[in-house]
Design an enzyme around this catalytic site. Structure first.
Site, PDB file in Angstrom:
ATOM      1  N   GLU A  84       3.570   4.722   3.163  1.00 40.66           N
ATOM      2  CA  GLU A  84       4.363   4.755   1.762  1.00 40.66           C
ATOM      3  C   GLU A  84       5.495   3.506   1.883  1.00 40.66           C
ATOM      4  OE1 GLU A  84       5.466   8.037  -0.619  1.00 40.66           O
ATOM      5  OE2 GLU A  84       6.994   6.753  -1.751  1.00 40.66           O
ATOM      6  N   ASP A 292       1.713  19.002  13.113  1.00 44.27           N
ATOM      7  CA  ASP A 292       0.824  19.593  12.296  1.00 44.27           C
ATOM      8  C   ASP A 292       1.430  19.431  10.879  1.00 44.27           C
ATOM      9  OD1 ASP A 292      -0.851  20.629  10.476  1.00 44.27           O
ATOM     10  OD2 ASP A 292      -1.536  22.285  11.901  1.00 44.27           O
ATOM     11  N   HIS A 389      11.148  -0.118  -4.274  1.00 44.19           N
ATOM     12  CA  HIS A 389       9.676   0.188  -4.178  1.00 44.19           C
ATOM     13  C   HIS A 389       8.871  -1.036  -4.224  1.00 44.19           C
ATOM     14  CE1 HIS A 389       7.852   4.096  -3.931  1.00 44.19           C
ATOM     15  NE2 HIS A 389       9.087   4.647  -3.871  1.00 44.19           N
TER      16      HIS A 389
HETATM   17  C1  MEV Z   1       8.710   9.060  -3.806  1.00 42.57           C
HETATM   18  O1  MEV Z   1       7.960   8.898  -2.671  1.00 42.57           O
HETATM   19  C2  MEV Z   1       9.784   9.943  -3.749  1.00 42.57           C
HETATM   20  C3  MEV Z   1      10.511  10.116  -4.980  1.00 42.57           C
HETATM   21  O2  MEV Z   1       9.761  10.415  -5.993  1.00 42.57           O
HETATM   22  C4  MEV Z   1      11.449  11.478  -4.708  1.00 42.57           C
HETATM   23  C5  MEV Z   1      12.534  11.957  -5.845  1.00 42.57           C
HETATM   24  O3  MEV Z   1      12.014  11.646  -6.800  1.00 42.57           O
HETATM   25  O4  MEV Z   1      13.454  12.502  -5.586  1.00 42.57           O
HETATM   26  C6  MEV Z   1      11.402   8.989  -5.215  1.00 42.57           C
END
Ligand code: MEV
Length: 436
Positions: A84, A292, A389
């Site tokens: 990710e 794991d 992101h």
């Molecule tokens: C994304 O991988 C994780 C989030 O959705 C966590 C959150 O909303 O607290 C950003």
């Protein structure tokens, strides 16, 4: 239509690859690409080939580093493996932020793991209870060959209890065992002990004579590990939180942050996502260290629901001056056993962290989870998460469009501060290509 080939597992690798091209949509050329991720060293490649059944090839994922995670005054470089985008960047940002505010304080509460032998017995209930002290000693004796080495490492079977579960299921009892497994996660050790005890239980003359009989249903460790927990916390004066971004004052940031955590404690849909954000960091470290993740995911989410309602794994305390944020995670992890000695990247990941023991790894994992979660909430209550992101997402889209270096540079420049969508990037790259 392909017929199911029951001999697949007996095939060698090239036969398996031929089978999937003959019976599926993968072309022979694409299938040849399965060899391109083979390890350069034959012995390492052999390890991969023998790690699972029906092996066809390696599946690389990127490994990144948090350059400084300050835990109890000690600095760790922490390897993350994740698919990710922005997980590493987010956790690294929080780690850097807290490094100048006292860092993370972590503490392992306990490291006890459990397993059960589930069985039925049709004899008189008072009898099994009366016989149990003696039976218990006999059963433990049966495991001596297995526990000898673990005892030397400071672990072993620490308790054994008989639980009468007849109110829930006819003739049902449980042997509930507690284990300490030193630096190993301990699944193999625990399951071997449980299966040995189960076999011995079925043979005990005092329980298996005349009409009375033990029937073992199953013997298996439990991935519910509420007694194998680590706590981690951060704290600082509220005004120091203004350092996170320019958007909010320290007080406004702390107030919104608390509201976000409160929501995660009262709303299940939000709690699940909040906890997923914690696991972004935990899982990335556990993958890097060959642990794991399915076991810890089961443990962590069941622990989050231990009150009967699924809740946030973190809690917050906000007084007028101080911001205190804390997390408790049930993490059964290991730095010995499993694939720790054989997987070359796992060995490197552990070396990068100066070869932590299991206790230290629990603390590093909890701090990694907390850093990921802190960053997520901090972004959510300020800029939103898409900005970070999408910067990383842009690279993924450019790779999908097979953009060359000049195209990439132009796109990076063009999309600075703009919303990145696949179609917008595609249109932009097409436009550049048209005007060449
Ligand atoms: C994304 O991988 C994780 C989030 O959705 C966590 C959150 O909303 O607290 C950003």
């Amino acid at each position: 239509m392909a017929t199911y080939n029951t001999g697949f597992s007996k095939f060698d690798r090239s036969q398996r690859i031929k089978y999937i091209t003959d019976n599926g949509s993968l072309t022979t050329e694409e299938a040849t690409g399965l060899y391109s991720y083979d390890a350069g060293e034959p012995l390492v490649q052999q390890v991969f080939g023998e790690m699972i059944e029906n092996y066809i090839g390696n599946f690389p994922l990127p490994m990144g580093i948090l350059p400084q995670l300050l835990i109890n005054g000690e600095r760790f470089m922490v390897p993350f493996v994740t698919e990710e985008s922005s997980v590493v960047a987010a956790a690294a940002k929080a780690a850097k932020f807290w490094a100048t505010r006292g860092g993370f304080r972590a503490e392992v509460v306990s490291m006890t793991k459990k397993g059960q032998v589930h069985f039925t017995w049709n004899g008189a209930p008072h009898l099994i209870q009366a016989l149990f002290p003696n039976i218990q000693l006999k059963l433990l004796q049966e495991t001596e060959a297995l526990t000898k080495q673990m005892n030397q490492r400071g672990g072993g079977i620490t308790a054994i209890q008989l639980l009468d579960k007849r109110a829930e299921l006819t003739d049902y009892y449980q042997l509930d065992l507690s284990f300490e497994t030193a630096d190993a996660m301990g699944a193999n050790f625990i399951n071997s002990c449980l299966e040995t005890i189960a076999a011995a239980l079925q043979k005990l003359p005092e329980l298996n004579s005349g009409e009375s009989k033990v029937e073992v249903i199953m013997a298996i460790l439990s991935n519910y590990t509420p007694d194998c927990t680590v706590k981690c916390k951060v704290e600082c004066p509220v005004e120091e939180l203004s350092g996170w971004g320019k958007e909010l004052t320290g007080q406004a940031f702390a107030t919104k942050f608390k509201q976000a955590v409160d929501i995660a404690n009262l709303d299940i849909p939000r709690a699940v996502t909040h906890n997923k954000g914690i696991m972004n960091g935990v899982d990335a470290l556990l993958l890097a260290t060959g642990n794991d993740c399915r076991a810890t995911a089961a443990a962590v989410h069941s622990y989050a629901a231990r009150s009967g309602t699924y809740k946030s794994l973190s809690t917050i305390q906000l007084t007028e001056n101080m911001f205190r944020y804390e997390i408790t995670l049930p993490l059964s992890v290991g730095t010995a056993g499993g694939i720790t000695r054989i997987h070359p990247m796992v060995k490197k990941a552990l070396t990068v962290m100066n070869n932590p023991d299991a206790r230290q790894l629990m603390m590093i994992a909890a701090a990694s989870g907390m850093a990921s979660n802190f960053s997520a909430i901090a972004s959510l209550v300020t800029t939103g998460i898409q900005r970070g992101h999408m910067r990383m997402h842009l690279s993924n889209v450019l790779n999908q469009l097979q953009a060359d270096l000049p195209e990439r540079e132009k796109a990076q420049h063009h999309f600075r501060g703009k919303t990145v969508t696949y179609s917008a990037v595609e249109a932009y790259i097409n436009e550049i290509r048209r005007t060449l």
